[in-house]
Design a protein around this motif. Sequence first.
Motif, PDB file in Angstrom:
ATOM      1  N   GLY A 154       0.816  -1.201   0.000  1.00 45.07           N
ATOM      2  CA  GLY A 154       0.000   0.000   0.000  1.00 45.07           C
ATOM      3  C   GLY A 154       0.852   1.254   0.000  1.00 45.07           C
ATOM      4  O   GLY A 154       2.016   1.236   0.386  1.00 45.07           O
ATOM      5  N   ARG A 155       0.252   2.361  -0.445  1.00 46.24           N
ATOM      6  CA  ARG A 155       0.899   3.669  -0.573  1.00 46.24           C
ATOM      7  C   ARG A 155       1.938   3.694  -1.687  1.00 46.24           C
ATOM      8  O   ARG A 155       2.846   4.512  -1.680  1.00 46.24           O
ATOM      9  CB  ARG A 155       1.535   4.137   0.760  1.00 46.24           C
ATOM     10  CG  ARG A 155       0.615   4.067   1.965  1.00 46.24           C
ATOM     11  CD  ARG A 155      -0.733   4.688   1.740  1.00 46.24           C
ATOM     12  NE  ARG A 155      -0.641   6.124   1.403  1.00 46.24           N
ATOM     13  CZ  ARG A 155      -1.670   6.851   0.993  1.00 46.24           C
ATOM     14  NH1 ARG A 155      -2.872   6.288   0.820  1.00 46.24           N
ATOM     15  NH2 ARG A 155      -1.519   8.126   0.714  1.00 46.24           N
ATOM     16  N   THR A 156       1.797   2.795  -2.656  1.00 44.36           N
ATOM     17  CA  THR A 156       2.647   2.831  -3.854  1.00 44.36           C
ATOM     18  C   THR A 156       1.813   3.105  -5.102  1.00 44.36           C
ATOM     19  O   THR A 156       2.265   2.842  -6.217  1.00 44.36           O
ATOM     20  CB  THR A 156       3.409   1.503  -4.045  1.00 44.36           C
ATOM     21  OG1 THR A 156       2.460   0.425  -4.189  1.00 44.36           O
ATOM     22  CG2 THR A 156       4.346   1.223  -2.878  1.00 44.36           C
ATOM     23  N   GLY A 157       0.593   3.605  -4.928  1.00 41.58           N
ATOM     24  CA  GLY A 157      -0.300   3.840  -6.057  1.00 41.58           C
ATOM     25  C   GLY A 157      -1.287   2.725  -6.270  1.00 41.58           C
ATOM     26  O   GLY A 157      -1.816   2.560  -7.375  1.00 41.58           O
ATOM     27  N   THR A 158      -1.584   1.976  -5.213  1.00 42.10           N
ATOM     28  CA  THR A 158      -2.457   0.810  -5.365  1.00 42.10           C
ATOM     29  C   THR A 158      -3.906   1.192  -5.670  1.00 42.10           C
ATOM     30  O   THR A 158      -4.590   0.461  -6.390  1.00 42.10           O
ATOM     31  CB  THR A 158      -2.399  -0.076  -4.106  1.00 42.10           C
ATOM     32  OG1 THR A 158      -2.677   0.726  -2.956  1.00 42.10           O
ATOM     33  CG2 THR A 158      -1.028  -0.714  -3.963  1.00 42.10           C
ATOM     34  N   MET A 159      -4.391   2.311  -5.125  1.00 40.37           N
ATOM     35  CA  MET A 159      -5.745   2.737  -5.467  1.00 40.37           C
ATOM     36  C   MET A 159      -5.802   3.260  -6.903  1.00 40.37           C
ATOM     37  O   MET A 159      -6.763   3.006  -7.639  1.00 40.37           O
ATOM     38  CB  MET A 159      -6.244   3.809  -4.497  1.00 40.37           C
ATOM     39  CG  MET A 159      -7.649   4.315  -4.816  1.00 40.37           C
ATOM     40  SD  MET A 159      -8.930   3.032  -4.726  1.00 40.37           S
ATOM     41  CE  MET A 159      -9.354   3.136  -2.984  1.00 40.37           C
ATOM     42  N   THR A 160      -4.761   3.967  -7.307  1.00 39.09           N
ATOM     43  CA  THR A 160      -4.667   4.405  -8.699  1.00 39.09           C
ATOM     44  C   THR A 160      -4.673   3.202  -9.630  1.00 39.09           C
ATOM     45  O   THR A 160      -5.378   3.186 -10.651  1.00 39.09           O
ATOM     46  CB  THR A 160      -3.390   5.236  -8.913  1.00 39.09           C
ATOM     47  OG1 THR A 160      -3.522   6.463  -8.200  1.00 39.09           O
ATOM     48  CG2 THR A 160      -3.156   5.528 -10.387  1.00 39.09           C
ATOM     49  N   LEU A 161      -3.884   2.171  -9.297  1.00 40.22           N
ATOM     50  CA  LEU A 161      -3.852   0.966 -10.122  1.00 40.22           C
ATOM     51  C   LEU A 161      -5.216   0.289 -10.140  1.00 40.22           C
ATOM     52  O   LEU A 161      -5.669  -0.171 -11.200  1.00 40.22           O
ATOM     53  CB  LEU A 161      -2.785   0.002  -9.617  1.00 40.22           C
ATOM     54  CG  LEU A 161      -2.685  -1.316 -10.378  1.00 40.22           C
ATOM     55  CD1 LEU A 161      -2.354  -1.097 -11.854  1.00 40.22           C
ATOM     56  CD2 LEU A 161      -1.651  -2.244  -9.734  1.00 40.22           C
ATOM     57  N   ARG A 162      -5.882   0.223  -9.005  1.00 32.82           N
ATOM     58  CA  ARG A 162      -7.223  -0.375  -8.964  1.00 32.82           C
ATOM     59  C   ARG A 162      -8.149   0.332  -9.944  1.00 32.82           C
ATOM     60  O   ARG A 162      -8.863  -0.317 -10.725  1.00 32.82           O
ATOM     61  CB  ARG A 162      -7.796  -0.283  -7.550  1.00 32.82           C
ATOM     62  CG  ARG A 162      -9.241  -0.763  -7.447  1.00 32.82           C
ATOM     63  CD  ARG A 162      -9.829  -0.405  -6.091  1.00 32.82           C
ATOM     64  NE  ARG A 162     -11.178  -0.958  -5.963  1.00 32.82           N
ATOM     65  CZ  ARG A 162     -12.286  -0.350  -6.357  1.00 32.82           C
ATOM     66  NH1 ARG A 162     -12.228   0.847  -6.932  1.00 32.82           N
ATOM     67  NH2 ARG A 162     -13.466  -0.933  -6.190  1.00 32.82           N
ATOM     68  N   THR A 163      -8.152   1.659  -9.903  1.00 35.40           N
ATOM     69  CA  THR A 163      -9.016   2.431 -10.780  1.00 35.40           C
ATOM     70  C   THR A 163      -8.667   2.197 -12.243  1.00 35.40           C
ATOM     71  O   THR A 163      -9.550   2.034 -13.098  1.00 35.40           O
ATOM     72  CB  THR A 163      -8.900   3.926 -10.437  1.00 35.40           C
ATOM     73  OG1 THR A 163      -9.198   4.118  -9.049  1.00 35.40           O
ATOM     74  CG2 THR A 163      -9.866   4.752 -11.264  1.00 35.40           C
ATOM     75  N   ALA A 164      -7.371   2.155 -12.543  1.00 33.51           N
ATOM     76  CA  ALA A 164      -6.928   1.933 -13.915  1.00 33.51           C
ATOM     77  C   ALA A 164      -7.317   0.539 -14.402  1.00 33.51           C
ATOM     78  O   ALA A 164      -7.791   0.375 -15.534  1.00 33.51           O
ATOM     79  CB  ALA A 164      -5.413   2.126 -14.016  1.00 33.51           C
ATOM     80  N   LEU A 165      -7.123  -0.471 -13.568  1.00 34.78           N
ATOM     81  CA  LEU A 165      -7.472  -1.837 -13.972  1.00 34.78           C
ATOM     82  C   LEU A 165      -8.966  -1.964 -14.256  1.00 34.78           C
ATOM     83  O   LEU A 165      -9.368  -2.609 -15.237  1.00 34.78           O
ATOM     84  CB  LEU A 165      -7.054  -2.831 -12.887  1.00 34.78           C
ATOM     85  CG  LEU A 165      -5.558  -3.064 -12.719  1.00 34.78           C
ATOM     86  CD1 LEU A 165      -5.286  -3.921 -11.485  1.00 34.78           C
ATOM     87  CD2 LEU A 165      -4.967  -3.745 -13.963  1.00 34.78           C
ATOM     88  N   CYS A 166      -9.791  -1.365 -13.421  1.00 34.52           N
ATOM     89  CA  CYS A 166     -11.236  -1.418 -13.654  1.00 34.52           C
ATOM     90  C   CYS A 166     -11.598  -0.724 -14.957  1.00 34.52           C
ATOM     91  O   CYS A 166     -12.453  -1.199 -15.713  1.00 34.52           O
ATOM     92  CB  CYS A 166     -11.974  -0.809 -12.480  1.00 34.52           C
ATOM     93  SG  CYS A 166     -11.882  -1.800 -10.954  1.00 34.52           S
ATOM     94  N   ALA A 167     -10.941   0.394 -15.265  1.00 32.30           N
ATOM     95  CA  ALA A 167     -11.215   1.102 -16.518  1.00 32.30           C
ATOM     96  C   ALA A 167     -10.816   0.285 -17.735  1.00 32.30           C
ATOM     97  O   ALA A 167     -11.399   0.423 -18.810  1.00 32.30           O
ATOM     98  CB  ALA A 167     -10.473   2.441 -16.528  1.00 32.30           C
ATOM     99  N   LEU A 168      -9.837  -0.601 -17.560  1.00 25.21           N
ATOM    100  CA  LEU A 168      -9.353  -1.436 -18.664  1.00 25.21           C
ATOM    101  C   LEU A 168     -10.093  -2.760 -18.779  1.00 25.21           C
ATOM    102  O   LEU A 168      -9.769  -3.583 -19.642  1.00 25.21           O
ATOM    103  CB  LEU A 168      -7.848  -1.710 -18.489  1.00 25.21           C
ATOM    104  CG  LEU A 168      -6.937  -0.483 -18.591  1.00 25.21           C
ATOM    105  CD1 LEU A 168      -5.510  -0.867 -18.227  1.00 25.21           C
ATOM    106  CD2 LEU A 168      -6.995   0.131 -19.988  1.00 25.21           C
TER     107      LEU A 168
END
Length: 217
Positions: A10-24
């Motif tokens: 956590g705190r390495t951009g994991t929420m950003t990655l979650r959002t990006a993966l869902c968008a893809l």
Amino acid sequence: MLRVIGAGFGRTGTMTLRTALCALGFGPCYHFTEVFAHPEHLRHWAAAARGRPGAWRVPLTGYAATTDWPGVVFWRELAEAYPEAKVILTTRDAAEWYESMRSTVFAAINGRFPETADRFRAFEAAEELADFREAGLIGRSFGGRIDGRDHVIGCYERHNEDVRRTVPAERLLDFHVAQGWEPLCAFLGVPVPGLPFPRSNAREDFRSTVLNDPAPS
């Protein structure tokens, strides 16, 4: 069945990655915020952290990806159980990461956010959350303690190197979220979307996200 395994702390951009993966199209994605939407999951995560084999399978049913804790505690087991899944290791500068952890996750654990402490006490699965925190997050990710900058950074760096040594290069993306869509999409074999790359869960937003339901997958 999992298609993407997030192996970064956590705190390495994991929420950003979650959002990006869902968008893809790699959603739903299991991030720590999911345990607040599904408190019944916590007894399984805690059991897994205490050593019950495969207990993590129940909360991950129906998810296509995972990032952040709790899943990162079990990255090795997940990679073995889902050999076709891609693995993404999100990282950032170790000193910056530590300061982010110290002022958010560790501050919440140590009760330095009064409003967050009240939410934790009122949470219906507070006991199970505390059990996972001690056995999983602190116990398995940080060797049983989160005091001492050098100790914590050492745990972080050893974890990252362990992932790099263990996961075959063709299956692993070593990713900084500042790199944006291009390396992520190339790794996943999907086109770059016509959307701005997400930026989620900045340090100043942390308090408002703790114990709140996650964004839609």
